[in-house]
Enzyme design. Structure first.
Site, mmCIF file in Angstrom:
data_model
loop_
_atom_site.group_PDB
_atom_site.id
_atom_site.type_symbol
_atom_site.label_atom_id
_atom_site.label_comp_id
_atom_site.label_asym_id
_atom_site.label_seq_id
_atom_site.Cartn_x
_atom_site.Cartn_y
_atom_site.Cartn_z
ATOM 1 N N ARG A 297 0.767 -1.023 -0.017
ATOM 2 C CA ARG A 297 -0.071 -0.035 -0.105
ATOM 3 C C ARG A 297 0.911 1.276 -0.124
ATOM 4 N NH1 ARG A 297 -4.857 -2.408 3.882
ATOM 5 N NH2 ARG A 297 -6.000 -3.459 2.188
ATOM 6 N N TYR A 441 -6.058 -1.236 -6.821
ATOM 7 C CA TYR A 441 -5.427 -2.587 -6.160
ATOM 8 C C TYR A 441 -4.913 -2.305 -4.854
ATOM 9 C CZ TYR A 441 -0.825 -1.691 -8.850
ATOM 10 O OH TYR A 441 0.051 -1.074 -9.035
ATOM 11 N N GLU A 442 -4.519 -3.270 -4.138
ATOM 12 C CA GLU A 442 -4.141 -3.334 -2.688
ATOM 13 C C GLU A 442 -5.165 -2.483 -1.690
ATOM 14 O OE1 GLU A 442 -1.862 -4.974 -2.162
ATOM 15 O OE2 GLU A 442 -0.806 -5.042 -4.154
ATOM 16 N N GLY A 443 -6.399 -2.745 -2.201
ATOM 17 C CA GLY A 443 -7.649 -2.325 -1.463
ATOM 18 C C GLY A 443 -8.005 -0.975 -2.067
ATOM 19 N N GLN A 448 -9.541 1.986 1.688
ATOM 20 C CA GLN A 448 -8.344 2.709 2.550
ATOM 21 C C GLN A 448 -9.107 3.909 3.587
ATOM 22 O OE1 GLN A 448 -5.379 1.525 2.429
ATOM 23 N NE2 GLN A 448 -6.182 0.290 0.636
#
Length: 597
Positions: A297, A441-443, A448
């Site tokens: 992240r 991506y990555e949440g 977030q």
């Protein structure tokens, strides 16, 4: 236009703003006095600018190719050789543990290199980037034997790594995952399931690919409490650490057709009784995987800055070259048929907005990464605790805010180019397409924001955010009488008060109705991002003023101050809007029934 790595700006932040030499007696930092760091930055600029940047368009146009018979992927022309040069140059080992062949340098130095490589070629830089994340997860959660087997080859770059979370029916809600793990008599597991959107899941640049796969052991509890983490290598290592037989059950069975990052292989990975090895304890996989996810992240926040930097440079070059119309205050290029468009106020607005966001965002990233280093190596437990708190609190802000703003910068760059920006004759369309994934991506950025207000704010009784407020108050108190810094101090005090107001509103109204927290989350994240950048601009202005007061006539410092004033005057006022919106609550937002949309 060719990408020029911003070595001067990196050096300014690391030396003059963060003063990394003050930590010279700490592990890692003792090997990285600033004169050494400066040499690393220069070498990084040469490698990324001369080797990686020329391959960016190649990767975009050619993409990756999957052979459906052998299930192998060929990367774009030049990628394999560039990766070899990266490994030979030691770039994969900068921030890694010397016990496994790493250089042990501070992660903030590694981040500077990563930004340059991502600006130069985002798709390429994802291969080593994900490998480092997988290295970190094994480093934290793996057994001694697993570390000895996998980490030296991952540090050297001979082997790369991936993270396998998402399945066709579940992404954010990992409690729904179906991939299963069956224990075997020899202590290994048979892994069966399908994972999608696996970046760098198959390629031809490394001798082995170490997949980290989330799966559920038979009989494990439902939901996220029953998830375990497994190493599933493409080739099973021999006892001496060399590459052994193919793990026949682990295959790439498809490549995604995507909007951008064409040079990175985004794979559908099929596991059919593939050999896997448990990392850590059963059912504790998510905790270990979060080591990799949190690192990723921060890296994605960096990608927002990196693509923004590349797009901004392209827009500046175009604006200085493109002749169109005359300045509103009279010709500036009297000998030519028209003036360059950089004379026009609205073009300057887009360029200055981009410059202010990128330079402030870079400082915020480096400041946070330095805290990441201190959380591991500082001898004072209080410093380690504060820095660890900051890493937890700032990671969703950096990922969400900086990717939103990085994409905005890329969009501004397309706009500066006019119709040319919408064509493939200029590089900015690729920067914008590549950057778009960073918001997802990555949440996703919405996730977030929820993580920020739902978990990070309340963690340990709100200790992290209260510490941040105290740090800002202390900085304001120490510099309140500095006339040269006054505009920055006043602006910082104002946005800190707004962030505090928003935080208190959330604490009072979010608990009462969780939808209030959800409805406010994105505006709160942006308000927090603005406060973070205001603090960074105050720190940078103080450092620039000190250089000028010491007699420097370098225009770099006056330019920095002007850019900072633009941030205060034209970007920071958005904080009031975000505060007003978040305080409206969720009533109207949730009022419509689904069928009314």
């Amino acid at each position: 236009m060719t990408y020029q790595p911003p070595v001067r700006d990196h050096a300014f932040i690391l030396r003059d703003v963060l003063n990394i030499d003050q930590h010279g007696d700490l592990p890692g930092f003792s090997d990285a006095p600033f004169d050494v760091v400066e040499q690393i930055l220069e070498a990084a600029a040469q490698f990324t600018g001369e080797v990686l940047a020329p391959l960016n368009t190649v990767g975009d146009k050619t993409g990756c190719k999957l052979d459906p018979v052998t299930n192998t992927v060929t990367t774009p022309p030049g990628f394999k050789d560039a990766y070899k040069q990266m490994c030979e140059g030691g770039w994969t080992a900068i921030g890694s543990d010397p016990a496994y062949g790493g250089q042990g340098l501070p992660h903030v130095v590694n981040l500077a290199f990563s930004e340059m490589s991502s600006s130069a070629n985002m798709a390429f830089s994802m291969y080593p980037g994900l490998a480092h994340g997988a290295y970190s997860a094994i480093h934290v959660g793996g057994s001694d034997e697993q570390k000895q087997t996998f980490l030296p080859k991952m540090v050297s770059g001979e082997w790369t790594g991936t993270m396998n979370l998402t399945e066709p029916h579940c992404g954010t809600d990992l409690g729904l995952l179906r991939t299963k793990a069956v224990p075997q008599a020899d202590g290994s597991y048979k892994i069966t399931g399908q994972k999608i959107w696996i970046s760098a899941g198959e390629h031809d640049m490394a001798d082995n690919i170490v997949h980290l796969v989330l799966a559920r052991i038979e009989g494990a509890p439902a939901g996220v409490k029953g998830i375990s983490l497994f190493i599933v290598p493409k080739f099973i290592p021999n006892a001496d650490g060399s590459v052994g037989p193919r793990n026949e059950g682990a295959k790439c069975v498809g490549l995604e057709e995507k909007m951008g990052i064409h040079g990175n292989a985004t794979c559908v990975m099929q596991y059919d009784e593939a050999v896997g090895y448990l990392i850590g304890e059963e059912n504790s996989g998510l905790k270990i995987m979060f080591v990799m996810m949190n690192e990723a992240r921060l890296g994605v926040g960096m990608q927002g800055v990196a693509q923004g930097e590349a797009a901004y440079q392209a827009a500046v070059a175009f604006a200085k070259d493109r002749l169109q119309g005359r300045s509103l205050t009279g010709p500036k290029n009297a000998e030519g048929p028209a003036d360059p468009i950089i004379v026009h106020p609205d073009v300057r607005r887009m360029l200055l907005e981009s410059k202010a966001l990128i330079e402030g965002g870079r400082a915020f990233l480096f400041w946070t990464a330095l805290h990441g280093d201190l959380s591991h190596v500082h001898p004072d437990p209080a410093v380690r605790e504060k820095s660890s708190d900051y890493m937890g609190l700032m990671t969703p802000v950096l990922k969400g805010y900086l990717t939103d703003k990085g994409f905005q910068v890329c969009s501004n760059a397309v706009q500066v180019h006019g119709g040319s920006g919408f064509t493939e004759h200029f590089p900015v369309s690729q920067f914008m397409r590549d950057c778009r994934i960073a918001l997802i991506y990555e949440g996703t950025n919405g996730v977030q924001a929820l993580d920020l207000v739902g978990r990070k704010l309340a963690a340990k009784g709100g200790r992290a955010v209260m510490t941040f407020f105290q740090e800002i108050d202390q900085f304001i108190g120490e510099n309140d009488s500095d006339e040269a810094l006054k505009p920055f101090i006043e602006a910082l005090g104002g946005v800190k008060a707004q962030l505090q107001d928003g935080t208190m509103w959330l604490m009072q109204n979010g608990l009462q109705n969780p939808d209030n927290a959800g409805a406010a989350s994105t505006d709160y994240m942006h308000l927090f991002g603005l406060a973070g950048l205001a603090y960074m601009w105050a720190l940078m202005a103080k450092a620039a003023n000190a250089k000028i007061a010491a007699g420097s006539s370098d225009p770099f410092f006056t330019t920095k101050l002007t850019t900072g004033r633009y941030f205060i005057e034209r970007i920071l006022p958005d904080a009031a809007s975000h505060l007003a919106k978040l305080k409206t609550g969720s009533a109207t937002l949730m009022a419509l029934p689904a069928e009314a949309f």
